[in-house]
Design an enzyme around this catalytic site. Structure first.
Site, PDB file in Angstrom:
ATOM      1  N   CYS A 234       0.893  -1.173   0.000  1.00  0.00           N
ATOM      2  CA  CYS A 234       0.000   0.000   0.000  1.00  0.00           C
ATOM      3  C   CYS A 234       0.921   1.209   0.000  1.00  0.00           C
ATOM      4  CB  CYS A 234      -0.871  -0.010   1.255  1.00  0.00           C
ATOM      5  SG  CYS A 234      -1.983  -1.417   1.339  1.00  0.00           S
ATOM      6  N   ALA A 235       1.368   1.605  -1.162  1.00  0.00           N
ATOM      7  CA  ALA A 235       2.613   2.379  -1.236  1.00  0.00           C
ATOM      8  C   ALA A 235       2.475   3.894  -1.271  1.00  0.00           C
ATOM      9  CB  ALA A 235       3.387   1.925  -2.462  1.00  0.00           C
ATOM     10  N   ALA A 236       1.363   4.408  -1.792  1.00  0.00           N
ATOM     11  CA  ALA A 236       1.294   5.860  -2.028  1.00  0.00           C
ATOM     12  C   ALA A 236       1.060   6.627  -0.728  1.00  0.00           C
ATOM     13  CB  ALA A 236       0.173   6.148  -3.020  1.00  0.00           C
ATOM     14  N   PRO A 237       1.629   7.824  -0.556  1.00  0.00           N
ATOM     15  CA  PRO A 237       2.335   8.633  -1.566  1.00  0.00           C
ATOM     16  C   PRO A 237       3.817   8.324  -1.734  1.00  0.00           C
ATOM     17  CG  PRO A 237       2.050   9.895   0.448  1.00  0.00           C
ATOM     18  CD  PRO A 237       1.370   8.575   0.681  1.00  0.00           C
ATOM     19  N   GLY A 238       4.367   7.342  -1.018  1.00  0.00           N
ATOM     20  CA  GLY A 238       5.655   6.816  -1.435  1.00  0.00           C
ATOM     21  C   GLY A 238       6.896   7.180  -0.634  1.00  0.00           C
ATOM     22  N   LYS A 240       7.919   5.847   2.095  1.00  0.00           N
ATOM     23  CA  LYS A 240       8.604   4.617   2.541  1.00  0.00           C
ATOM     24  C   LYS A 240       9.188   3.890   1.335  1.00  0.00           C
ATOM     25  CE  LYS A 240       5.626   4.361   6.561  1.00  0.00           C
ATOM     26  NZ  LYS A 240       4.508   5.225   6.095  1.00  0.00           N
ATOM     27  N   ASP A 258      -0.929   0.426  -5.215  1.00  0.00           N
ATOM     28  CA  ASP A 258      -1.886   1.263  -4.508  1.00  0.00           C
ATOM     29  C   ASP A 258      -3.155   1.327  -5.343  1.00  0.00           C
ATOM     30  OD1 ASP A 258      -1.414   3.373  -1.971  1.00  0.00           O
ATOM     31  OD2 ASP A 258      -3.186   3.753  -3.194  1.00  0.00           O
ATOM     32  N   ASP A 305       1.844  -1.167   4.845  1.00  0.00           N
ATOM     33  CA  ASP A 305       1.523   0.047   5.607  1.00  0.00           C
ATOM     34  C   ASP A 305       0.107   0.466   5.163  1.00  0.00           C
ATOM     35  OD1 ASP A 305       2.179   2.359   7.216  1.00  0.00           O
ATOM     36  OD2 ASP A 305       2.538   3.485   5.384  1.00  0.00           O
ATOM     37  N   CYS A 359      -0.145   4.332  11.261  1.00  0.00           N
ATOM     38  CA  CYS A 359       0.018   5.568  12.042  1.00  0.00           C
ATOM     39  C   CYS A 359      -1.207   5.713  12.943  1.00  0.00           C
ATOM     40  CB  CYS A 359       0.234   6.791  11.154  1.00  0.00           C
ATOM     41  SG  CYS A 359      -1.034   7.044   9.936  1.00  0.00           S
TER      42      CYS A 359
HETATM   43  N1  SAM Z   1       3.197   3.680   2.702  1.00  0.00           N
HETATM   44  C1  SAM Z   1       2.742   4.976   2.273  1.00  0.00           C
HETATM   45  C2  SAM Z   1       3.854   5.989   2.482  1.00  0.00           C
HETATM   46  O1  SAM Z   1       4.734   5.791   3.303  1.00  0.00           O
HETATM   47  O2  SAM Z   1       3.838   7.017   1.805  1.00  0.00           O
HETATM   48  C3  SAM Z   1       1.466   5.383   2.973  1.00  0.00           C
HETATM   49  C4  SAM Z   1       0.364   4.405   2.746  1.00  0.00           C
HETATM   50  S1  SAM Z   1      -1.210   4.948   3.300  1.00  0.00           S
HETATM   51  C5  SAM Z   1      -1.101   4.721   4.983  1.00  0.00           C
HETATM   52  C6  SAM Z   1      -2.235   3.647   2.800  1.00  0.00           C
HETATM   53  C7  SAM Z   1      -2.406   3.514   1.302  1.00  0.00           C
HETATM   54  O3  SAM Z   1      -3.062   2.269   1.055  1.00  0.00           O
HETATM   55  C8  SAM Z   1      -3.296   4.559   0.659  1.00  0.00           C
HETATM   56  O4  SAM Z   1      -2.580   5.240  -0.331  1.00  0.00           O
HETATM   57  C9  SAM Z   1      -4.443   3.756   0.036  1.00  0.00           C
HETATM   58  O5  SAM Z   1      -4.835   4.261  -1.222  1.00  0.00           O
HETATM   59  C10 SAM Z   1      -3.807   2.392  -0.117  1.00  0.00           C
HETATM   60  N2  SAM Z   1      -4.735   1.242  -0.186  1.00  0.00           N
HETATM   61  C11 SAM Z   1      -5.893   1.068   0.477  1.00  0.00           C
HETATM   62  N3  SAM Z   1      -6.437  -0.129   0.166  1.00  0.00           N
HETATM   63  C12 SAM Z   1      -5.577  -0.733  -0.686  1.00  0.00           C
HETATM   64  C13 SAM Z   1      -5.573  -1.980  -1.363  1.00  0.00           C
HETATM   65  N4  SAM Z   1      -6.570  -2.862  -1.215  1.00  0.00           N
HETATM   66  N5  SAM Z   1      -4.526  -2.265  -2.171  1.00  0.00           N
HETATM   67  C14 SAM Z   1      -3.519  -1.378  -2.344  1.00  0.00           C
HETATM   68  N6  SAM Z   1      -3.489  -0.178  -1.736  1.00  0.00           N
HETATM   69  C15 SAM Z   1      -4.499   0.144  -0.930  1.00  0.00           C
END
Ligand code: SAM
Length: 467
Positions: A234-238, A240, A258, A305, A359
């Site tokens: 679950c990478a965005a906004p990226g 990590k 994502d 994450d 978080c």
């Molecule tokens: N790891 C990111 C960073 O450090 O920038 C922050 C991630 S944020 C906490 C959670 C992310 O999970 C969101 O961008 C959301 O769109 C994505 N998300 C939610 N459900 C998902 C799924 N089923 N598959 C992939 N991504 C998902």
């Protein structure tokens, strides 16, 4: 405008100890001494309230030319004084634009403090809480530069480098133009809380990543070795992902998923700016990514994450202290997804190590999810006993929960965060794992871009305590 500008000048003079309010008011030569004196005293009296409202409305961030003392006087007049009866000059339309938000923030402050009158706010404790003492953490992007070069750059800009911190208290009390190296992470610089580096050329050029210390833990603890394959589920906004790429030295591959197209678009910009070249981005539901797909047969590391309630986020704590508790239904829904995503991730055949992070400060999204996943994977994974000196551990709701890490402004001088590191108990028979797993503790700095001078404060990160 004259009275507001004069009041702002008096407030600034008082703050820099140039004189008393009375002395500075008389020295200002402003004709209506009584009016100016009253305005300054009232603004001063509500100073903490005004600071809180201005910060949560984001006024100074939005209006870069508006100086803090003038903002305080104008906001006092707008919200608590008699309103503008002319005299605010060119700032009147600016304040008008922000009026609704400022009023809403004042109302929210009163609700949170359980008071109905403005005067009651004076006794209700508008003192800065621990969340506002969390410093500005800046991760040096080792794909583009090294900590020594960045430190030199800031020194040339008039910042005063204090060396490597040896206690968390040193981070909490940082002031002015001083900065430090974090005691735990060797690529993390620490500036006073109010430092805004969004316009800084090193940030704009991708040499610096503005990232809270706690949010640097997941990639650091996953510690993928250069050349390996990693999934960022679950990478965005990226942030990590870019940290993972730095640890990989851009060697190997990151499969980053994502669901959110907009967030992925800003992630692509962030990664390009950070010089990340080993990452494949995909707009995909991680739950639909097949562990048996040959593409992922070498994935030994997963960072998970997932979306969470964000109840530990600093911005939330600063704007709505104590208001970050999500409803039971929302928690259940989030925990359900987190649980499914974690169990799914643990089925990737070559997986050796996984970091689960949120978080959130809610047990339902943290220890409970980890406990259930451990139960479901039936002994094939266990929690790695990471960072033994980290002062805040998982809630003891199951045996081994002490291996999880928690973070809060009060205990670790960071945003609220949770991390658990899973490691495979035995290598799967179908996969030949040739590399030794890295240590869970922080690794020495990656090779710098230019010949590294020995820093006075340099120390082996593994031997440093984190408090
Ligand atoms: N790891 C990111 C960073 O450090 O920038 C922050 C991630 S944020 C906490 C959670 C992310 O999970 C969101 O961008 C959301 O769109 C994505 N998300 C939610 N459900 C998902 C799924 N089923 N598959 C992939 N991504 C998902």
């Amino acid at each position: 405008m004259a009275v507001y500008a004069a009041a702002a000048a008096v407030l600034a003079g008082v703050e820099t100890r140039q004189g008393s309010i009375k002395g500075l008011v008389y020295a200002s030569r402003f004709q209506n001494v009584k009016q100016l004196y009253a305005l300054v005293c009232e603004t001063q009296r509500y100073s903490a309230v005004l600071d809180a409202v201005i910060a949560s409305a984001g006024l100074l961030r939005a209006e870069k030319k508006l100086r803090p003392h003038l903002a305080k006087v104008l906001v006092y007049e707008l919200l608590l004084g008699r309103g503008f009866k002319g005299g605010a000059g060119r700032w009147k339309p600016v304040l008008d634009r922000h009026q609704a938000r400022l009023k809403a923030e004042l109302a929210r402050l009163k609700v949170r403090r359980g008071v109905s009158r403005n005067e009651d706010l004076l006794d209700s404790g508008c003192k800065p809480g621990p969340a506002s003492q969390v410093p500005r953490f800046v991760r040096v992007n080792t794909l583009k530069t090294c900590a020594d070069d960045v430190i030199d750059y800031f020194k040339r800009q008039g910042f005063s480098y204090q060396g490597r911190a040896s206690s968390l208290e040193e981070l909490r009390v940082l002031k002015g133009k001083s900065f430090l190296l974090d005691p735990l992470l060797s690529e993390l610089l620490v500036f006073p809380a109010q430092t805004d580096l969004h316009e800084h050329p090193l940030y704009q050029a991708g040499h610096l990543i503005l990232q809270d210390k706690a949010s640097c833990l997941p990639a650091m603890l996953l510690a993928p070795t250069p050349g390996s394959h990693v999934i960022d589920a679950c990478a965005a906004p990226g942030n990590k992902t870019s940290h993972l790429a730095a640890l990989l030295k851009n060697q190997g591959k990151i499969f980053a998923f994502d669901l959110d197209a907009k967030r992925l678009a800003s992630m692509a910009t962030l990664l390009a700016r950070a010089g990340v070249s080993c990452c494949e981005l995909a707009e995909k539901d991680f739950l639909a990514v097949s562990p048996s797909d040959q593409q992922y047969c070498q994935v030994q590391y997963i960072l998970l994450d997932p979306s969470c309630s964000g109840s530990g986020m600093l911005t939330r704590q600063l704007e709505e202290p104590g208001a970050g508790v999500p409803s039971k239904e929302r928690l259940q829904a989030l925990a359900g997804f987190q649980q499914r995503a974690l169990c799914h991730a643990l089925t990737f055949p070559a997986l050796q190590r996984l970091v689960y992070s949120t978080c959130s400060l809610c047990q339902e999204e943290n220890e409970d999810v980890v406990r259930d996943a451990l139960q479901q994977c039936q002994g094939s994974f266990r929690l790695a006993p990471v960072l033994p000196s980290w002062p805040h551990r998982g809630l003891s709701t199951f045996q081994g929960a002490e291996h999880c890490l928690r973070a809060t402004p009060e205990t670790t001088v960071t945003g609220g965060f949770f991390v658990a590191v899973f490691e495979r108990v035995e290598a799967p028979s179908s996969v030949l794992v040739t590399e030794a797993l890295p240590l869970p503790e922080p690794r020495p700095s990656p090779v710098p871009k230019r010949k590294r001078r020995r820093r006075k404060d340099a120390a082996t990160p593994n031997t440093l305590p984190c408090t």
